[in-house]
Write a protein that holds these residues in place. Structure first.
Motif, PDB file in Angstrom:
ATOM      1  N   LEU A   1      10.339 -43.071  10.618  1.00  0.00           N
ATOM      2  CA  LEU A   1       9.888 -44.541  10.693  1.00  0.00           C
ATOM      3  C   LEU A   1       9.318 -44.970   9.257  1.00  0.00           C
ATOM      4  CD1 LEU A   1       8.160 -44.452  13.847  1.00  0.00           C
ATOM      5  CD2 LEU A   1      10.651 -45.364  13.740  1.00  0.00           C
ATOM      6  N   LYS A   2       9.581 -46.301   9.109  1.00  0.00           N
ATOM      7  CA  LYS A   2       8.605 -46.866   8.236  1.00  0.00           C
ATOM      8  C   LYS A   2       7.547 -47.473   8.496  1.00  0.00           C
ATOM      9  CE  LYS A   2      12.632 -48.262   5.084  1.00  0.00           C
ATOM     10  NZ  LYS A   2      13.652 -47.077   5.585  1.00  0.00           N
ATOM     11  N   PRO A   3       6.288 -47.595   7.836  1.00  0.00           N
ATOM     12  CA  PRO A   3       5.222 -48.185   8.129  1.00  0.00           C
ATOM     13  C   PRO A   3       5.245 -49.627   8.660  1.00  0.00           C
ATOM     14  CG  PRO A   3       5.179 -47.090   5.841  1.00  0.00           C
ATOM     15  CD  PRO A   3       6.425 -47.017   6.173  1.00  0.00           C
ATOM     16  N   SER A   4       4.845 -50.120   9.859  1.00  0.00           N
ATOM     17  CA  SER A   4       4.591 -50.864  10.561  1.00  0.00           C
ATOM     18  C   SER A   4       5.864 -50.895  11.560  1.00  0.00           C
ATOM     19  CB  SER A   4       4.801 -52.165   9.666  1.00  0.00           C
ATOM     20  OG  SER A   4       6.106 -52.524   9.191  1.00  0.00           O
ATOM     21  N   GLU A   5       6.590 -50.086  11.456  1.00  0.00           N
ATOM     22  CA  GLU A   5       7.610 -50.008  12.667  1.00  0.00           C
ATOM     23  C   GLU A   5       6.968 -49.368  13.965  1.00  0.00           C
ATOM     24  OE1 GLU A   5      11.832 -49.647  10.323  1.00  0.00           O
ATOM     25  OE2 GLU A   5      10.811 -47.778  10.975  1.00  0.00           O
ATOM     26  N   THR A   6       7.841 -49.464  14.977  1.00  0.00           N
ATOM     27  CA  THR A   6       7.322 -48.928  16.194  1.00  0.00           C
ATOM     28  C   THR A   6       7.917 -47.424  16.629  1.00  0.00           C
ATOM     29  OG1 THR A   6       7.017 -51.199  17.175  1.00  0.00           O
ATOM     30  CG2 THR A   6       7.044 -49.531  18.893  1.00  0.00           C
ATOM     31  N   LEU A   7       7.178 -46.556  17.051  1.00  0.00           N
ATOM     32  CA  LEU A   7       7.630 -45.600  17.462  1.00  0.00           C
ATOM     33  C   LEU A   7       7.973 -45.557  18.890  1.00  0.00           C
ATOM     34  CD1 LEU A   7       5.571 -41.874  17.080  1.00  0.00           C
ATOM     35  CD2 LEU A   7       6.332 -42.709  19.138  1.00  0.00           C
ATOM     36  N   SER A   8       9.322 -44.898  19.147  1.00  0.00           N
ATOM     37  CA  SER A   8       9.465 -44.778  20.600  1.00  0.00           C
ATOM     38  C   SER A   8      10.027 -43.469  20.813  1.00  0.00           C
ATOM     39  CB  SER A   8      10.619 -45.877  20.584  1.00  0.00           C
ATOM     40  OG  SER A   8      11.077 -45.912  22.165  1.00  0.00           O
ATOM     41  N   LEU A   9       9.556 -42.763  22.052  1.00  0.00           N
ATOM     42  CA  LEU A   9      10.139 -41.755  22.573  1.00  0.00           C
ATOM     43  C   LEU A   9      10.112 -41.534  23.800  1.00  0.00           C
ATOM     44  CD1 LEU A   9       7.472 -39.160  20.389  1.00  0.00           C
ATOM     45  CD2 LEU A   9       9.992 -39.684  19.929  1.00  0.00           C
ATOM     46  N   THR A  10      10.887 -40.599  24.604  1.00  0.00           N
ATOM     47  CA  THR A  10      11.178 -40.860  25.913  1.00  0.00           C
ATOM     48  C   THR A  10      11.252 -39.342  26.369  1.00  0.00           C
ATOM     49  OG1 THR A  10      12.843 -42.887  25.947  1.00  0.00           O
ATOM     50  CG2 THR A  10      12.709 -41.160  27.776  1.00  0.00           C
ATOM     51  N   CYS A  11      10.949 -39.033  27.499  1.00  0.00           N
ATOM     52  CA  CYS A  11      10.855 -37.711  27.916  1.00  0.00           C
ATOM     53  C   CYS A  11      11.571 -37.515  29.305  1.00  0.00           C
ATOM     54  CB  CYS A  11       9.365 -37.070  28.219  1.00  0.00           C
ATOM     55  SG  CYS A  11       9.356 -35.408  28.563  1.00  0.00           S
ATOM     56  N   ALA A  12      12.370 -36.816  29.393  1.00  0.00           N
ATOM     57  CA  ALA A  12      13.135 -36.533  30.752  1.00  0.00           C
ATOM     58  C   ALA A  12      12.659 -35.152  31.463  1.00  0.00           C
ATOM     59  CB  ALA A  12      14.616 -36.287  30.690  1.00  0.00           C
ATOM     60  N   VAL A  13      12.455 -35.496  32.908  1.00  0.00           N
ATOM     61  CA  VAL A  13      11.952 -34.504  33.688  1.00  0.00           C
ATOM     62  C   VAL A  13      13.394 -33.906  34.432  1.00  0.00           C
ATOM     63  CG1 VAL A  13      10.359 -33.614  35.259  1.00  0.00           C
ATOM     64  CG2 VAL A  13       9.825 -35.422  33.768  1.00  0.00           C
TER      65      VAL A  13
ATOM     66  N   THR B   1       8.575 -33.425  19.176  1.00  0.00           N
ATOM     67  CA  THR B   1       9.603 -34.275  18.451  1.00  0.00           C
ATOM     68  C   THR B   1       8.703 -34.657  17.028  1.00  0.00           C
ATOM     69  OG1 THR B   1      10.687 -35.259  20.247  1.00  0.00           O
ATOM     70  CG2 THR B   1      10.838 -36.459  18.012  1.00  0.00           C
ATOM     71  N   LEU B   2       9.129 -34.255  15.927  1.00  0.00           N
ATOM     72  CA  LEU B   2       8.351 -34.411  14.698  1.00  0.00           C
ATOM     73  C   LEU B   2       8.690 -35.945  14.341  1.00  0.00           C
ATOM     74  CD1 LEU B   2       6.774 -33.992  12.015  1.00  0.00           C
ATOM     75  CD2 LEU B   2       9.053 -32.983  10.953  1.00  0.00           C
ATOM     76  N   VAL B   3       7.714 -36.847  14.282  1.00  0.00           N
ATOM     77  CA  VAL B   3       8.008 -38.330  13.697  1.00  0.00           C
ATOM     78  C   VAL B   3       7.277 -38.297  12.492  1.00  0.00           C
ATOM     79  CG1 VAL B   3       7.434 -40.625  14.197  1.00  0.00           C
ATOM     80  CG2 VAL B   3       7.919 -38.916  15.978  1.00  0.00           C
ATOM     81  N   THR B   4       7.706 -38.787  11.394  1.00  0.00           N
ATOM     82  CA  THR B   4       7.504 -38.905   9.983  1.00  0.00           C
ATOM     83  C   THR B   4       7.421 -40.231   9.914  1.00  0.00           C
ATOM     84  OG1 THR B   4       8.406 -36.816   9.237  1.00  0.00           O
ATOM     85  CG2 THR B   4       7.728 -38.456   7.524  1.00  0.00           C
ATOM     86  N   VAL B   5       6.073 -40.917   9.301  1.00  0.00           N
ATOM     87  CA  VAL B   5       6.050 -42.286   8.622  1.00  0.00           C
ATOM     88  C   VAL B   5       6.192 -42.215   7.268  1.00  0.00           C
ATOM     89  CG1 VAL B   5       5.100 -44.617   8.871  1.00  0.00           C
ATOM     90  CG2 VAL B   5       5.121 -42.629  10.800  1.00  0.00           C
TER      91      VAL B   5
END
Lengths: 122, 109
Positions: A12-24, A116-120
């Motif tokens: 992601l770039k700075p100011s963006e929104t992180l979005s993650l989903t987890c399924a069970v 999940t690795l999220v890099t900004v």
């Protein structure tokens, strides 16, 4: 045996929104606290928040203004959104299933997603 | 700065007994139970001890936990090389959020 599988954008770039989903998979969605935890590179674990099957949420006070969690009981999935990300939000994000024993508020996180690795970065 | 305080490192030789401490306050470890997680390199944490001293199915009885007041401890007896990992304590805080310790890196010499 319950399994949690998670996915979402990793860069992601700075100011963006992180979005993650987890399924069970392989377990009930009801009766548990569905949680998100993150781990900055080389650092310890940080509790982000949780959501129950009924949609009740609790968030880490330090992130509360930017966090939203939601759940989809029809799909046995829950999601995390974190707005206005900065480099300080770079981390491995884990989803987890939690429950608690009577008499204590402590959540027992007994099943975890793979992370999940999220890099900004700009 | 983690809410719960753990030593950053611990070490022992195979067969030894090591303990890892976790210190909190009246609003978290003092009023709620403590859980411990083991994290092997590159993997997700795994529940090791819950409710202060209970072991999930499959966790060897070499691992034990205890709590007194606002402090908790994880003990590992008969240390093995595969125990080399990061260990985290966790509890619920009465301000309505989960808290973790900063983690202890265990080295088996």
């Amino acid at each position: 045996q319950v399994q949690l599988r998670q996915w979402g954008a990793g860069l992601l770039k700075p100011s963006e929104t992180l979005s993650l989903t987890c399924a069970v998979y392989g377990g009930s969605f009801s009766g548990y606290y569905w949680s998100w935890i993150r781990q900055s590179p080389g650092k310890g674990l940080e509790w982000i928040g949780e959501i129950t099957h009924s949609g009740s949420t609790k968030y880490n006070p330090s992130l509360r203004s930017r966090v939203t969690m939601s759940g989809d009981t029809s799909k046995n999935q829950f999601s995390l959104k974190l707005t206005s990300v900065t480099a300080a939000d770079t981390a491995v994000y884990f989803c987890a299933r939690g429950f608690r024993n009577r008499g204590s508020g402590s959540r027992i996180l007994d099943s975890w997603g793979q992370g999940t690795l999220v890099t900004v970065s700009s | 700065q983690s809410v719960l305080t753990q030593p950053p490192s611990a070490s022992g030789t195979p067969g030894q007994r090591v303990t890892i401490s976790c210190s909190g306050s009246s609003s978290n470890t003092g009023s709620n139970t403590v859980n411990w997680y083991q994290q092997l390199p590159g993997t997700a944490p795994k529940l090791l001890i819950y409710s202060n001293n209970q072991r999930p199915s499959g966790v060897p009885d070499r691992f034990s936990g205890s709590k007194s007041g606002t402090s908790a401890s994880l003990a590992i007896s008969g240390l093995q090389s595969e125990d080399e990992a990061d260990y985290y304590c966790a509890a619920w805080d009465d301000s309505l959020n989960g808290v973790f310790g900063g983690g202890t890196k265990l080295t088996v010499l």
